[in-house]
Design a protein around this motif. Sequence first.
Motif, PDB file in Angstrom:
ATOM      1  N   SER A  96       0.761  -1.287  -0.121  1.00 15.71           N
ATOM      2  CA  SER A  96       0.005   0.084  -0.018  1.00 15.71           C
ATOM      3  C   SER A  96       0.998   1.131  -0.107  1.00 15.71           C
ATOM      4  O   SER A  96       1.567   1.286   1.050  1.00 15.71           O
ATOM      5  CB  SER A  96      -0.847   0.056   1.116  1.00 15.71           C
ATOM      6  N   LEU A  97       0.814   2.197  -1.102  1.00 18.13           N
ATOM      7  CA  LEU A  97       1.726   3.243  -1.350  1.00 18.13           C
ATOM      8  C   LEU A  97       0.805   4.611  -1.627  1.00 18.13           C
ATOM      9  O   LEU A  97       0.178   4.367  -2.683  1.00 18.13           O
ATOM     10  CB  LEU A  97       2.540   3.051  -2.343  1.00 18.13           C
ATOM     11  N   GLY A  98       0.805   5.337  -0.776  1.00 21.71           N
ATOM     12  CA  GLY A  98       0.000   6.782  -0.915  1.00 21.71           C
ATOM     13  C   GLY A  98      -0.968   7.046   0.544  1.00 21.71           C
ATOM     14  O   GLY A  98      -1.175   6.049   1.111  1.00 21.71           O
ATOM     15  N   TYR A  99      -1.111   8.078   0.563  1.00 20.25           N
ATOM     16  CA  TYR A  99      -1.949   8.784   1.600  1.00 20.25           C
ATOM     17  C   TYR A  99      -3.242   7.810   1.756  1.00 20.25           C
ATOM     18  O   TYR A  99      -3.926   7.808   0.915  1.00 20.25           O
ATOM     19  CB  TYR A  99      -2.106  10.234   1.406  1.00 20.25           C
ATOM     20  N   ALA A 100      -3.525   7.226   3.081  1.00 22.80           N
ATOM     21  CA  ALA A 100      -4.771   6.647   3.250  1.00 22.80           C
ATOM     22  C   ALA A 100      -4.867   5.435   2.329  1.00 22.80           C
ATOM     23  O   ALA A 100      -6.056   4.914   2.184  1.00 22.80           O
ATOM     24  CB  ALA A 100      -5.873   7.459   3.228  1.00 22.80           C
ATOM     25  N   SER A 101      -3.819   4.773   1.491  1.00 21.97           N
ATOM     26  CA  SER A 101      -4.452   3.803   0.707  1.00 21.97           C
ATOM     27  C   SER A 101      -4.330   2.564   1.479  1.00 21.97           C
ATOM     28  O   SER A 101      -3.821   2.421   2.511  1.00 21.97           O
ATOM     29  CB  SER A 101      -2.903   3.778  -0.226  1.00 21.97           C
ATOM     30  N   GLY A 102      -5.385   1.811   1.090  1.00 16.99           N
ATOM     31  CA  GLY A 102      -5.461   0.541   1.914  1.00 16.99           C
ATOM     32  C   GLY A 102      -5.967   0.775   3.300  1.00 16.99           C
ATOM     33  O   GLY A 102      -6.068   0.032   4.120  1.00 16.99           O
ATOM     34  N   TYR A 103      -6.738   1.950   3.469  1.00 14.71           N
ATOM     35  CA  TYR A 103      -7.072   2.539   4.825  1.00 14.71           C
ATOM     36  C   TYR A 103      -7.954   1.444   5.861  1.00 14.71           C
ATOM     37  O   TYR A 103      -7.534   0.977   6.673  1.00 14.71           O
ATOM     38  CB  TYR A 103      -7.657   3.992   4.654  1.00 14.71           C
ATOM     39  N   ILE A 123      -5.405   1.191  -8.274  1.00 16.07           N
ATOM     40  CA  ILE A 123      -4.425   2.285  -8.755  1.00 16.07           C
ATOM     41  C   ILE A 123      -5.150   3.754  -8.973  1.00 16.07           C
ATOM     42  O   ILE A 123      -6.187   3.634  -9.988  1.00 16.07           O
ATOM     43  CB  ILE A 123      -3.669   1.773 -10.123  1.00 16.07           C
ATOM     44  N   GLY A 124      -4.746   4.708  -8.287  1.00 19.45           N
ATOM     45  CA  GLY A 124      -5.310   6.152  -8.404  1.00 19.45           C
ATOM     46  C   GLY A 124      -6.288   6.407  -7.550  1.00 19.45           C
ATOM     47  O   GLY A 124      -6.833   5.301  -6.863  1.00 19.45           O
ATOM     48  N   SER A 125      -6.267   7.851  -7.324  1.00 18.19           N
ATOM     49  CA  SER A 125      -7.428   8.371  -6.365  1.00 18.19           C
ATOM     50  C   SER A 125      -8.825   7.809  -6.305  1.00 18.19           C
ATOM     51  O   SER A 125      -9.638   7.931  -5.484  1.00 18.19           O
ATOM     52  CB  SER A 125      -7.144   9.649  -6.124  1.00 18.19           C
ATOM     53  N   GLY A 126      -9.359   7.403  -7.612  1.00 18.05           N
ATOM     54  CA  GLY A 126     -10.459   7.286  -7.758  1.00 18.05           C
ATOM     55  C   GLY A 126     -10.941   5.472  -7.635  1.00 18.05           C
ATOM     56  O   GLY A 126     -12.055   5.265  -7.863  1.00 18.05           O
ATOM     57  N   SER A 127      -9.828   4.996  -7.389  1.00 21.66           N
ATOM     58  CA  SER A 127     -10.190   3.331  -7.366  1.00 21.66           C
ATOM     59  C   SER A 127     -10.255   2.956  -6.018  1.00 21.66           C
ATOM     60  O   SER A 127      -9.320   2.348  -5.471  1.00 21.66           O
ATOM     61  CB  SER A 127      -8.701   2.590  -7.851  1.00 21.66           C
ATOM     62  N   ALA A 128     -11.517   3.362  -5.165  1.00 18.69           N
ATOM     63  CA  ALA A 128     -11.763   3.268  -4.107  1.00 18.69           C
ATOM     64  C   ALA A 128     -12.236   1.617  -3.609  1.00 18.69           C
ATOM     65  O   ALA A 128     -11.798   1.276  -2.227  1.00 18.69           O
ATOM     66  CB  ALA A 128     -12.981   3.936  -3.595  1.00 18.69           C
ATOM     67  N   GLY A 129     -12.265   1.009  -4.693  1.00 19.47           N
ATOM     68  CA  GLY A 129     -12.840  -0.428  -4.514  1.00 19.47           C
ATOM     69  C   GLY A 129     -13.981  -0.653  -3.624  1.00 19.47           C
ATOM     70  O   GLY A 129     -14.744   0.451  -3.197  1.00 19.47           O
ATOM     71  N   PHE A 169      -2.102  -1.771  -3.652  1.00 18.61           N
ATOM     72  CA  PHE A 169      -2.746  -0.246  -3.619  1.00 18.61           C
ATOM     73  C   PHE A 169      -1.783   0.723  -3.895  1.00 18.61           C
ATOM     74  O   PHE A 169      -0.989   1.023  -3.236  1.00 18.61           O
ATOM     75  CB  PHE A 169      -3.454   0.248  -2.407  1.00 18.61           C
ATOM     76  N   LEU A 170      -1.929   1.642  -5.163  1.00 17.47           N
ATOM     77  CA  LEU A 170      -1.085   2.658  -5.473  1.00 17.47           C
ATOM     78  C   LEU A 170      -1.728   4.021  -5.682  1.00 17.47           C
ATOM     79  O   LEU A 170      -2.603   4.007  -6.347  1.00 17.47           O
ATOM     80  CB  LEU A 170      -0.345   2.208  -6.837  1.00 17.47           C
ATOM     81  N   GLY A 171      -1.513   4.946  -4.641  1.00 21.26           N
ATOM     82  CA  GLY A 171      -2.093   6.195  -4.840  1.00 21.26           C
ATOM     83  C   GLY A 171      -3.000   6.794  -3.570  1.00 21.26           C
ATOM     84  O   GLY A 171      -3.368   5.923  -2.885  1.00 21.26           O
TER      85      GLY A 171
END
Length: 222
Positions: free
Chosen positions: A122-129, A157-163, A139-141
């Motif tokens: 998990s790389l990025g702010y709140a990624s995989g929170y 991948i990306g800020s819109g990829s909330a899942g 998780f990237l982004g």
Amino acid sequence: FNAFRVNTSDIILGDGAGASIVANTTQNNVVIGKTAANTMTIGDYNVIQGFQAGRYGTDPTNCVVIGYNAGYAIGTSNNSVYVGYRAGYNNGSTLTNLVHGNNTGIGAFALNNVNSGDNNVSLGYASGYSVTSGAYNLFLGYYAGINLSTGNNNICIGSGSAGESAMSDQLRIGNGASLTTISASLATGHVIVNSLDVNGATKVVGDAQITGSLDVSGSITA
């Protein structure tokens, strides 16, 4: 200055840091910060640095935990890396026996809620929170995969990829508050694209679903 100790091969610095470590029961640890690794008793080969970093855990091994509250309940995990403010925070758990090994969480709040999930990157702010028990996810982004909790084997991948909370074997690529531009099943290979512009020949083997527009300059073979 009793906040600094050198126990055989361990280096410990900070008020309450490594408070439960007894000389010759651990080796090759670097513990720096107030109450960092506070309950560790037999862990080896760790770097734990920051206020209350790795505070609750008895036997972590081969872990790197850096940042305020990072790896807060590291438990008995092995081979995990948490770097950033509350990365791997374990949702503030005070349990000392959690196991969430082989994770990499880099960025503030990355893998914030993890308690048993393993083998996540998990790389990025709140990624995989929101991941709790989910495993084998990437998780990237910024905010990537922020909604996923128990799902496995996903790529976001990306800020819109909330899942989604329990999704598994899925690919999500997007950028924006709620937009996911590309979705796919990693199990079946089924791909969903919002819009597609094609210049040249295109060959489709299997199913393709397009929600939106399709502009083709050339030929399509299915």
